[in-house]
Design a protein around this motif. Structure first.
Motif, PDB file in Angstrom:
ATOM      1  N   ARG A 236      38.014 -10.665  21.687  1.00 13.52           N
ATOM      2  CA  ARG A 236      38.311 -11.601  22.772  1.00 13.52           C
ATOM      3  C   ARG A 236      37.046 -12.346  23.166  1.00 13.52           C
ATOM      4  O   ARG A 236      35.942 -11.925  22.820  1.00 13.52           O
ATOM      5  CB  ARG A 236      38.929 -10.904  23.982  1.00 13.52           C
ATOM      6  CG  ARG A 236      38.030  -9.945  24.732  1.00 13.52           C
ATOM      7  CD  ARG A 236      38.781  -9.217  25.848  1.00 13.52           C
ATOM      8  NE  ARG A 236      39.918  -8.482  25.333  1.00 13.52           N
ATOM      9  CZ  ARG A 236      41.192  -8.820  25.583  1.00 13.52           C
ATOM     10  NH1 ARG A 236      41.472  -9.836  26.362  1.00 13.52           N
ATOM     11  NH2 ARG A 236      42.175  -8.110  25.071  1.00 13.52           N
TER      12      ARG A 236
ATOM     13  N   ILE B 281      35.109 -13.936  26.627  1.00 12.88           N
ATOM     14  CA  ILE B 281      35.067 -13.994  28.087  1.00 12.88           C
ATOM     15  C   ILE B 281      33.918 -14.926  28.465  1.00 12.88           C
ATOM     16  O   ILE B 281      32.787 -14.753  28.013  1.00 12.88           O
ATOM     17  CB  ILE B 281      34.902 -12.601  28.716  1.00 12.88           C
ATOM     18  CG1 ILE B 281      36.060 -11.694  28.266  1.00 12.88           C
ATOM     19  CG2 ILE B 281      34.855 -12.712  30.246  1.00 12.88           C
ATOM     20  CD1 ILE B 281      36.049 -10.303  28.834  1.00 12.88           C
TER      21      ILE B 281
ATOM     22  N   GLU C  59      32.500 -23.022  29.476  1.00 15.05           N
ATOM     23  CA  GLU C  59      33.935 -23.054  29.189  1.00 15.05           C
ATOM     24  C   GLU C  59      34.227 -23.973  28.001  1.00 15.05           C
ATOM     25  O   GLU C  59      35.015 -23.633  27.110  1.00 15.05           O
ATOM     26  CB  GLU C  59      34.683 -23.523  30.439  1.00 15.05           C
ATOM     27  CG  GLU C  59      36.186 -23.521  30.294  1.00 15.05           C
ATOM     28  CD  GLU C  59      36.877 -24.067  31.530  1.00 15.05           C
ATOM     29  OE1 GLU C  59      38.053 -23.733  31.706  1.00 15.05           O
ATOM     30  OE2 GLU C  59      36.251 -24.836  32.298  1.00 15.05           O
TER      31      GLU C  59
ATOM     32  N   ASN D 272      35.792 -22.887  24.451  1.00 16.64           N
ATOM     33  CA  ASN D 272      37.027 -23.505  23.964  1.00 16.64           C
ATOM     34  C   ASN D 272      36.861 -24.054  22.555  1.00 16.64           C
ATOM     35  O   ASN D 272      37.765 -23.938  21.722  1.00 16.64           O
ATOM     36  CB  ASN D 272      37.484 -24.616  24.915  1.00 16.64           C
ATOM     37  CG  ASN D 272      38.138 -24.074  26.172  1.00 16.64           C
ATOM     38  OD1 ASN D 272      38.733 -23.007  26.165  1.00 16.64           O
ATOM     39  ND2 ASN D 272      38.010 -24.794  27.279  1.00 16.64           N
TER      40      ASN D 272
ATOM     41  N   PRO E 121      42.186 -14.156  22.550  1.00 18.92           N
ATOM     42  CA  PRO E 121      42.381 -14.187  24.006  1.00 18.92           C
ATOM     43  C   PRO E 121      41.107 -14.683  24.678  1.00 18.92           C
ATOM     44  O   PRO E 121      40.008 -14.237  24.341  1.00 18.92           O
ATOM     45  CB  PRO E 121      42.664 -12.720  24.355  1.00 18.92           C
ATOM     46  CG  PRO E 121      43.151 -12.107  23.088  1.00 18.92           C
ATOM     47  CD  PRO E 121      42.428 -12.820  21.974  1.00 18.92           C
ATOM     48  N   LEU E 122      41.259 -15.626  25.593  1.00 16.89           N
ATOM     49  CA  LEU E 122      40.100 -16.266  26.249  1.00 16.89           C
ATOM     50  C   LEU E 122      40.310 -16.220  27.758  1.00 16.89           C
ATOM     51  O   LEU E 122      41.363 -16.620  28.257  1.00 16.89           O
ATOM     52  CB  LEU E 122      39.965 -17.709  25.770  1.00 16.89           C
ATOM     53  CG  LEU E 122      38.949 -18.609  26.472  1.00 16.89           C
ATOM     54  CD1 LEU E 122      37.536 -18.065  26.359  1.00 16.89           C
ATOM     55  CD2 LEU E 122      39.009 -20.025  25.909  1.00 16.89           C
ATOM     56  N   GLN E 123      39.305 -15.701  28.462  1.00 19.42           N
ATOM     57  CA  GLN E 123      39.386 -15.640  29.918  1.00 19.42           C
ATOM     58  C   GLN E 123      38.013 -15.907  30.530  1.00 19.42           C
ATOM     59  O   GLN E 123      37.016 -15.995  29.812  1.00 19.42           O
ATOM     60  CB  GLN E 123      39.905 -14.265  30.362  1.00 19.42           C
ATOM     61  CG  GLN E 123      38.984 -13.108  30.001  1.00 19.42           C
ATOM     62  CD  GLN E 123      39.693 -11.776  30.024  1.00 19.42           C
ATOM     63  OE1 GLN E 123      40.369 -11.416  29.067  1.00 19.42           O
ATOM     64  NE2 GLN E 123      39.532 -11.024  31.108  1.00 19.42           N
ATOM     65  N   GLN E 124      37.978 -16.030  31.834  1.00 16.89           N
ATOM     66  CA  GLN E 124      36.734 -16.281  32.551  1.00 16.89           C
ATOM     67  C   GLN E 124      36.388 -15.092  33.439  1.00 16.89           C
ATOM     68  O   GLN E 124      37.271 -14.347  33.865  1.00 16.89           O
ATOM     69  CB  GLN E 124      36.852 -17.539  33.415  1.00 16.89           C
ATOM     70  CG  GLN E 124      37.030 -18.813  32.614  1.00 16.89           C
ATOM     71  CD  GLN E 124      37.152 -20.033  33.520  1.00 16.89           C
ATOM     72  OE1 GLN E 124      37.197 -19.925  34.749  1.00 16.89           O
ATOM     73  NE2 GLN E 124      37.227 -21.202  32.920  1.00 16.89           N
ATOM     74  N   HIS E 125      35.091 -14.950  33.710  1.00 12.55           N
ATOM     75  CA  HIS E 125      34.622 -13.941  34.654  1.00 12.55           C
ATOM     76  C   HIS E 125      33.581 -14.614  35.541  1.00 12.55           C
ATOM     77  O   HIS E 125      32.559 -15.093  35.045  1.00 12.55           O
ATOM     78  CB  HIS E 125      34.018 -12.752  33.913  1.00 12.55           C
ATOM     79  CG  HIS E 125      33.798 -11.549  34.794  1.00 12.55           C
ATOM     80  ND1 HIS E 125      32.990 -11.580  35.918  1.00 12.55           N
ATOM     81  CD2 HIS E 125      34.296 -10.283  34.719  1.00 12.55           C
ATOM     82  CE1 HIS E 125      32.994 -10.385  36.486  1.00 12.55           C
ATOM     83  NE2 HIS E 125      33.783  -9.588  35.781  1.00 12.55           N
TER      84      HIS E 125
END
Length: 197
Positions: free
Chosen positions: A51, A53, A61, A65, A74-78
């Motif tokens: 993944r 993050i 970001e 991307n 899976p790509l998410q932010q923290h």
């Protein structure tokens, strides 16, 4: 049990090119920065990454991307992966703030000194460390690409490498990558190496 992290800095931005301190402000990726992100995606195509993050700042970001167009993970932010806050120095030319009498302590070492109204290197490193532990506990035994920023990486890696307070630390290259492993049993990090360009 270990979690492996690929720690990457975003691609070159306009303010990087102009030698301005960004901190928690932002500027767009340059053409070179877009190309760096595409090249990094190719270099990361072989490791079995689970993944991505990312810091929520647009430059990180955007880099994440672009990389994910190749990796499809899976790509998410923290929020805690955001760059160090440089206070009154944000948006200023490095050549201007480098004349400050405490510049070396603040920017070239990891100390309890901070830019005016900004964040210390020590606090920045601790914030990043705690974020990685939180991520490791959420995704144990995975391999995770963390897309973040140059100074927060410099501060964190200096503490992992146990650099002394007097060591002048090199800047972290755009789309540079270091690897670190978090040992869940020992609750500690070790540096695994760097991914060469």
């Amino acid at each position: 049990m270990k979690t492996l992290f690929f720690l990457a800095r975003h691609g070159e931005t306009l303010w990087n090119k102009q030698q301005k301190l960004q901190g928690q402000l932002d500027s767009p990726l340059t053409e070179a920065g877009l190309l760096q992100a595409q090249q990094l995606a190719q270099r990361l195509a072989t490791p079995a990454i689970n993944r991505i993050i990312s810091s929520p700042l647009p430059r990180a970001e955007m880099t994440a991307n672009i990389i994910n167009q190749t990796l499809s993970l899976p790509l998410q932010q923290h929020p805690a992966l955001i760059e160090r806050h440089f206070g009154d120095w944000q948006g200023a030319l490095i050549s201007k703030v480098s004349t400050h009498p405490d510049y070396n302590n603040i920017f070239l070492q990891v100390t309890a000194d901070a830019p005016p109204n900004g964040e210390t290197g020590e606090a920045c490193a601790l914030r990043f460390k705690n974020a990685l532990i939180e991520i490791a506990e959420a995704y144990p035994q995975q391999t995770i690409l963390v897309m973040t920023h140059g100074d927060i990486l410099r501060c964190f890696l200096a503490q992992i490498n146990q650099a002394s307070a007097n060591d002048e630390l090199p800047l972290y290259a755009n789309c540079g990558v270091s690897t670190t492993a978090f040992d869940h049993l020992k609750q500690s990090f070790s540096i695994s190496g760097t991914l060469q360009a």
